[in-house]
Design an enzyme around this catalytic site. Sequence first.
Site, PDB file in Angstrom:
ATOM      1  N   ASN A 150       0.718  -1.105  -0.051  1.00  0.00           N
ATOM      2  CA  ASN A 150       0.020  -0.001   0.127  1.00  0.00           C
ATOM      3  C   ASN A 150       0.775   1.270  -0.063  1.00  0.00           C
ATOM      4  OD1 ASN A 150       0.609  -0.470   2.732  1.00  0.00           O
ATOM      5  ND2 ASN A 150      -0.866   0.639   3.486  1.00  0.00           N
ATOM      6  N   GLY A 226       2.055  -5.989   7.286  1.00  0.00           N
ATOM      7  CA  GLY A 226       1.270  -6.591   6.415  1.00  0.00           C
ATOM      8  C   GLY A 226      -0.320  -6.858   7.135  1.00  0.00           C
ATOM      9  N   THR A 230      -1.147 -12.904   7.915  1.00  0.00           N
ATOM     10  CA  THR A 230       0.232 -13.182   7.494  1.00  0.00           C
ATOM     11  C   THR A 230       0.976 -13.196   8.882  1.00  0.00           C
ATOM     12  OG1 THR A 230      -0.372 -12.266   5.362  1.00  0.00           O
ATOM     13  CG2 THR A 230       1.897 -12.796   5.753  1.00  0.00           C
ATOM     14  N   GLU A 248       3.495  -5.080  12.180  1.00  0.00           N
ATOM     15  CA  GLU A 248       2.647  -4.074  12.005  1.00  0.00           C
ATOM     16  C   GLU A 248       1.508  -4.742  11.348  1.00  0.00           C
ATOM     17  OE1 GLU A 248       3.265  -1.282  13.825  1.00  0.00           O
ATOM     18  OE2 GLU A 248       4.994  -1.388  14.137  1.00  0.00           O
ATOM     19  N   CYS A 282      -3.298   1.464   6.394  1.00  0.00           N
ATOM     20  CA  CYS A 282      -3.448   0.761   7.527  1.00  0.00           C
ATOM     21  C   CYS A 282      -4.367   1.841   8.752  1.00  0.00           C
ATOM     22  CB  CYS A 282      -2.456   0.117   8.102  1.00  0.00           C
ATOM     23  SG  CYS A 282      -1.093   1.208   8.375  1.00  0.00           S
ATOM     24  N   GLU A 460       7.627   0.581  16.118  1.00  0.00           N
ATOM     25  CA  GLU A 460       8.644   1.122  15.470  1.00  0.00           C
ATOM     26  C   GLU A 460       8.652   2.609  15.544  1.00  0.00           C
ATOM     27  OE1 GLU A 460       7.539  -0.284  11.351  1.00  0.00           O
ATOM     28  OE2 GLU A 460       8.536  -2.151  11.811  1.00  0.00           O
TER      29      GLU A 460
HETATM   30  P1  NAD Z   1       0.166  -9.412   3.104  1.00  0.00           P
HETATM   31  O1  NAD Z   1       0.077  -9.874   4.783  1.00  0.00           O
HETATM   32  O2  NAD Z   1      -0.626 -10.202   2.186  1.00  0.00           O
HETATM   33  O3  NAD Z   1       1.563  -9.307   2.593  1.00  0.00           O
HETATM   34  C1  NAD Z   1       2.526  -8.337   3.193  1.00  0.00           C
HETATM   35  C2  NAD Z   1       3.959  -8.955   2.791  1.00  0.00           C
HETATM   36  O4  NAD Z   1       4.101 -10.163   3.279  1.00  0.00           O
HETATM   37  C3  NAD Z   1       4.287  -9.121   1.348  1.00  0.00           C
HETATM   38  O5  NAD Z   1       5.656  -8.554   1.040  1.00  0.00           O
HETATM   39  C4  NAD Z   1       3.923 -10.587   1.188  1.00  0.00           C
HETATM   40  O6  NAD Z   1       4.568 -10.970   0.016  1.00  0.00           O
HETATM   41  C5  NAD Z   1       4.539 -11.054   2.467  1.00  0.00           C
HETATM   42  N1  NAD Z   1       3.951 -12.502   2.752  1.00  0.00           N
HETATM   43  C6  NAD Z   1       2.891 -12.956   2.610  1.00  0.00           C
HETATM   44  N2  NAD Z   1       2.884 -14.421   2.860  1.00  0.00           N
HETATM   45  C7  NAD Z   1       4.002 -14.605   3.486  1.00  0.00           C
HETATM   46  C8  NAD Z   1       4.767 -15.351   4.332  1.00  0.00           C
HETATM   47  N3  NAD Z   1       4.259 -16.614   4.429  1.00  0.00           N
HETATM   48  N4  NAD Z   1       5.938 -15.453   4.832  1.00  0.00           N
HETATM   49  C9  NAD Z   1       6.562 -14.195   4.578  1.00  0.00           C
HETATM   50  N5  NAD Z   1       6.113 -13.142   4.004  1.00  0.00           N
HETATM   51  C10 NAD Z   1       4.864 -13.360   3.489  1.00  0.00           C
HETATM   52  O7  NAD Z   1      -0.209  -7.737   3.292  1.00  0.00           O
HETATM   53  P2  NAD Z   1      -0.769  -6.893   1.909  1.00  0.00           P
HETATM   54  O8  NAD Z   1      -1.975  -7.226   1.423  1.00  0.00           O
HETATM   55  O9  NAD Z   1       0.421  -6.714   1.120  1.00  0.00           O
HETATM   56  O10 NAD Z   1      -0.874  -5.444   2.739  1.00  0.00           O
HETATM   57  C11 NAD Z   1      -2.081  -5.234   3.362  1.00  0.00           C
HETATM   58  C12 NAD Z   1      -2.150  -5.236   4.806  1.00  0.00           C
HETATM   59  O11 NAD Z   1      -1.043  -4.659   5.390  1.00  0.00           O
HETATM   60  C13 NAD Z   1      -3.419  -4.647   5.391  1.00  0.00           C
HETATM   61  O12 NAD Z   1      -3.946  -5.658   6.471  1.00  0.00           O
HETATM   62  C14 NAD Z   1      -2.829  -3.514   6.253  1.00  0.00           C
HETATM   63  O13 NAD Z   1      -3.730  -2.917   7.383  1.00  0.00           O
HETATM   64  C15 NAD Z   1      -1.534  -4.033   6.470  1.00  0.00           C
HETATM   65  N6  NAD Z   1      -0.702  -2.723   6.853  1.00  0.00           N
HETATM   66  C16 NAD Z   1      -0.310  -2.444   8.173  1.00  0.00           C
HETATM   67  C17 NAD Z   1       0.554  -1.616   8.569  1.00  0.00           C
HETATM   68  C18 NAD Z   1       1.029  -1.132   9.869  1.00  0.00           C
HETATM   69  O14 NAD Z   1       1.772  -0.246  10.007  1.00  0.00           O
HETATM   70  N7  NAD Z   1       0.287  -1.617  10.996  1.00  0.00           N
HETATM   71  C19 NAD Z   1       0.836  -0.433   7.393  1.00  0.00           C
HETATM   72  C20 NAD Z   1       0.580  -0.904   6.092  1.00  0.00           C
HETATM   73  C21 NAD Z   1      -0.088  -1.995   5.881  1.00  0.00           C
END
Ligand code: NAD
Length: 479
Positions: A150, A226, A230, A248, A282, A460
């Site tokens: 994002n 993410g 995950t 996060e 997020c 962080e």
């Molecule tokens: P995601 O969890 O699908 O993926 C995030 C990252 O994790 C990607 O690089 C993905 O390739 C990797 N990943 C996926 N499966 C994995 C595994 N088994 N092992 C290791 N890495 C793996 O999330 P997304 O769809 O890319 O992002 C959206 C989510 O991120 C939303 O839920 C959002 O709220 C969250 N987010 C949180 C923050 C925060 O600071 N709290 C900031 C931005 C986004």
Amino acid sequence: MTIQNFVNGEYSNPINNNWIDNYCPANGKIYGQIPNSTEEDIALAVEVAEVAFKSWSTTTVEKRSTILLKIAEGIESRLDELAEAESKDNGKPVNLAKSVDIPRAASNFRFFGHAITQFASESHDSTGQNALNYTLRQPIGIVGCISPWNLPLYLFTWKIAPALAAGNCVIAKPSEVTPMTAFLLGEICNKAGLPKGVLNIVHGLGSNTGQAIIAHSKIKAISFTGGTKTGAHIAAIAAPKFKKLSLELGGKNPNIIFADCDYEDMLNTTVKSSFANQGQICLCGSRVFVERAIYDKFKTDFINKVSQLKVGDPGMEETDLGALVSKDHLKKVMSYIETAEQDDGTILYGGQEISVEGLENGYYLMPTVIEVKNNSCKLNQEEIFGPVVTIMPFDTEKEVLSMANDTTYGLSATIWTNNLKRTMRMSKALESGIVWVNTWMMRDLRTPFGGMKNSGVGREGGFEALRFFTDTKNVCIQY
Ligand code: NAD
């Protein structure tokens, strides 16, 4: 456009020569390939990082700081190119990438380039025992940084910069959906004089490349941003290996509006906190609670403002909302809208996909406002992560506080009020890592950042990040 891994300061193809397609969300077309790296690529990156760690961990703080500041300058000098790449990869308006994402990526390096020169540890004189204790904060070794799609370069560098500043070597993986700016970062790091092997950027699917990072026994800490699901998976893999973890995760943030607020400020900011980056932040305030005395007025004014937002080509200056990041994500967001009525919701505005002339296969959705009757509905409990907000009225502070906290998430909350006592009471009682009062997403990089409950573990930002990326050792000297 072929994206390659950046390992040992050089660009290379993945060892098994497996590739995945990269889509442009604005037009739905494939415009490049990225590596789908495996365990072997991660093993190689770890090998070179181990070699680099010997000298990077003992490089003076001044030298590390100078290199980080040069990386910041390098990012700034390529602002337009990086912003265009981010917009093409992610679908976000290029203006947003130019004014927020890329400047913030530079700030991340600049901030931690400075912060490391001020990072200090404690000493304790054990009076009566003739002993002095002091705390050493040493680099951990090789750490893994995994980021989402994002805010691609913004969040990628938010992890990498403190990790490098603290003297670690990094294996980093951007989201496979938005690899482009991470790919360009390698060149910038080389130009800034970052030694080979200190930062290794490996691309691929989470289930493949990401999994290889979290499972590698020599990667001692994982900083992940993410989804919550995950994050839970990563914790399950990393915990038995005793890795340090910073997670996060998702959010379902309340935006609480009292009748005594500064109305115009609140209205303009609420449009942003609802729909900035197509609602894919997020921290977006996806649950809007409005005190009943101003509910009807707010409803009319909010919908009026939202209807003026321009959805369209992310490359155009006047665009407010670009495309959603992928076809799958658009489908997921639409599934919430389609079942809104079963969830007792009423769509007040939007709810439909949009066809943009010349970009008919892009993933466009109208900003959507849904009135809900109950905070326990799916729309208010699950993270939608798109341009969709719910609104509902409340009568008392107690009632709204209970609804705000009644979710598994706890990332951020916003309160709009001019009542100081209420601000103090509610800031303490809200179960969230960040509380904004009369503002939204105002960031100071020195502050701790992170979520409570299912929104994450650890903090962080500022020295918190430098503490995370160092191992703490107590040394006790008797004299
Ligand atoms: P995601 O969890 O699908 O993926 C995030 C990252 O994790 C990607 O690089 C993905 O390739 C990797 N990943 C996926 N499966 C994995 C595994 N088994 N092992 C290791 N890495 C793996 O999330 P997304 O769809 O890319 O992002 C959206 C989510 O991120 C939303 O839920 C959002 O709220 C969250 N987010 C949180 C923050 C925060 O600071 N709290 C900031 C931005 C986004």
